[in-house]
Structures are given as C-alpha cells and as structure tokens.
Design a protein around this motif. Sequence first.
Motif, short mmCIF file in Angstrom:
data_model
loop_
_atom_site.label_atom_id
_atom_site.label_comp_id
_atom_site.label_asym_id
_atom_site.label_seq_id
_atom_site.Cartn_x
_atom_site.Cartn_y
_atom_site.Cartn_z
N UNK A 109 1.00 -1.31 0.17
CA UNK A 109 0.11 -0.04 -0.09
C UNK A 109 0.74 1.24 0.05
N UNK A 110 2.04 1.17 0.66
CA UNK A 110 2.70 2.36 0.85
C UNK A 110 3.57 2.68 -0.21
N UNK A 136 -3.76 1.74 10.19
CA UNK A 136 -3.33 2.94 9.48
C UNK A 136 -3.39 2.89 7.97
N UNK A 137 -3.84 1.99 7.46
CA UNK A 137 -3.91 2.05 5.99
C UNK A 137 -5.26 2.99 5.56
N UNK A 138 -4.97 4.17 5.36
CA UNK A 138 -5.97 5.31 5.04
C UNK A 138 -6.80 4.87 4.00
N UNK A 154 -8.28 -10.48 9.04
CA UNK A 154 -7.48 -9.39 10.03
C UNK A 154 -8.44 -8.18 10.55
N UNK A 155 -7.82 -7.33 10.84
CA UNK A 155 -8.52 -6.18 11.30
C UNK A 155 -7.49 -4.57 11.19
N UNK A 156 -8.28 -3.80 11.04
CA UNK A 156 -7.62 -2.29 11.05
C UNK A 156 -8.28 -1.72 12.21
N UNK A 196 3.05 -3.24 13.37
CA UNK A 196 2.02 -2.29 12.35
C UNK A 196 1.19 -3.38 12.00
N UNK A 197 1.08 -4.77 11.78
CA UNK A 197 0.39 -5.88 11.51
C UNK A 197 -0.64 -6.08 12.81
N UNK A 198 -1.83 -5.94 12.61
CA UNK A 198 -2.68 -6.13 13.86
C UNK A 198 -2.66 -7.52 14.64
N UNK A 199 -2.52 -8.51 13.99
CA UNK A 199 -2.14 -9.80 14.44
C UNK A 199 -0.96 -10.06 15.33
N UNK A 200 0.18 -9.52 14.61
CA UNK A 200 1.46 -9.48 15.38
C UNK A 200 1.31 -8.92 16.58
#
Length: 343
Positions: A109-110, A136-138, A154-156, A196-200
């Motif tokens: 994404x970046x 934070x992935x806008x 997963x989740x944001x 930055x990864x939710x599950x991590x």
Amino acid sequence: MSRPRITSHDVARRAGVSRTTVSLVLSGSGRVALSPETRKRVMRAAEDLGYKPNSAARMLVSGNSETIGLVVSDPSILLVDAFIPQILYGIERANREMGFHVLVEGLGAEERPGAYDHLVESRRIDGLIVLNPRVGDEALVSLIEKGFPLVLVGSVRHKDEVSVTFTTRAAIGAAVEHVVALGHRRIGAVTFSPRGYTSRDARLAALGAAMVGHDLHLDEDAITDGNFSAESGHRAATTLLERRPDLTAVFAGNDTIAIGVLSAARALGRRVPEDLSVVGFDDLPFAPWLTPALTTIRTDGVRQGTIAAEMLFARLGHAALHPPRVRLEPELVLRRSTGPAPD
C-alpha cells in the motif's frame, strides 16, 4: 420442437470475429488488446442471440463481474508464509461453489497508493477480501467508510469493518501457563512480522499480559521481529539468543517463524526442549513432523478463508451480518518442543 442451442460459433459469425475473440471478450480477459468496438460488437451479438455461457452470461444480465478481488497486503508473503495458502484454499473453494472467480492482487500500500481504488473503479471486481491488513492503511479505511463490499482477514480496528480474525488471549494464556508450569521464567519472543500488523501486535500484547499474570515481564530486549519467512525467523532468533542466552523459552509468532527458531537453536548448540522450549502459532500441517514436533496454537485458516468469503457473499446480496466481526477461538496443542526448564 426445442430451440437450437446457441453456441460461441454463432456469436462469432454474428459479430464477424473468431471464436477465440468471443471467448476472450466474454471471459473478461485482458491478456489480448482488443478494440472497444470489437468488444462492444461481441457483447451485442451475444446479447441479441441470447448466448449466456456460465458467469459471462450472468455478467451480461446483472452487470456484475462475478469476480472478487483478493488483496494480499504484502505480496512477498506469498513466497514464504505457509499459513496464507490455507486461507486462500478456503476462499477459493467457497467462490467456486458460488460460481465466482478470484482475482489475486499483491499490494504494497505504501508503494502503490490508490491501488484499492484502481481495483474498485475498474469494475473488474464486485467485492474485496484483504489479507493481513495494516493498521493505519488510510486507503482501506476510506473504502470501509464508503461502504464498498469488503471483508478483512485480520483487522484495522475500525468500528464499521467487516472482519474475521482469531482471538489470542485465551490460547496464548494457556500456552504461557503451560511453560510456566514447566518452570520457565525467562521467556522471549520472535514475532512473525515488523510492527504495524494487527495480529502481530495482538499476539505480542497477549503474551506480555499473560506473563504479567504470572508475575513475569516480557523484556524489550527479549523480543525480536521476524519478517514472515523461516529464514528471517532464524536470523531473529540467532540475534535474540546471542543477546539473551539466559532465555529458556521462546514464543514464535507463527509456525513458519518457529522453523527458523528451531534452526537457530541447533546452530547455537541449544537443544530443544532440553535447553530451550519453543512454542509456535497456527498448527500448520508440517508442525507435527518437525524435529521435535512443535507445541503450537491451533488455528484453522481454511475455515477463516471460507467464512470471509461467505461474509462477502452476504454483503453482495445485501444480507445482514450478525455479527459483522467474527472472532474464532484457537486452542493449544502440546507436543515435544516444550519441556521442563533447565536447572
């Protein structure tokens, strides 16, 4: 007398093109450059003749592509993470049963801003499933807020997201209780990805919280980050065990990382489980066949992928989702990679 069945040959003759061109147009293939006029002529001929082959026909009637987009947040994961194929299988199987196709996209994404919008606006897909999204992935948040049919594996952590994830606290708590009962007090962690990864982040937080419940502390210098692959797990575990040789137990962020941890322990002369206990996460098919067999936390990636696809179909059919955020419960599986703490 029954009406003769219309075939692609009939469409080709009507449009004045080859049968191959008909197939390419009606399948939505972009492999060959065809002029807009040719595509329109084929579509008009098919519609006039009532030719409706499988999903292409339904697309003519409904205006839908009958294709979902499957976005992997970091395409390099596909090369090294053994859990992703479990999810992909569940998604693909559910789509096949529904007569849908799956379009897989790798996405940094970046590096590719607007890539979600490109997928959506191109009208190649009716909905999206996103694997392992980043907080934070806008661009992803924007799609959620627009109400586009989207399901996260997963989740944001957005209030309006539709997602399917695994809970972590209970199973990780059981794993910590297991190693503490074996006498371990100096415990470290090798995560499966950078921050930055939710599950991590959730797994690491659950590990720290469970340790606090036993009057222990997860020291900052007892944590190193892997980067999805077994090789990165080996490097991270080597760094960790050289920095903290007093550790007697290591929690790996997933089973792929655990392979690297076991390899690093062997390279450093640390026997598992006599000198070092190792716990994984996922219970992938290879986990019982490692040496030693891996103690791990069992999840079900196939089920997770299947549920994600079914939730997306419900959204495409404008059906209510109860609940919109599904949490699956993993369980601890004890094998031979954990043992009593050394004296």
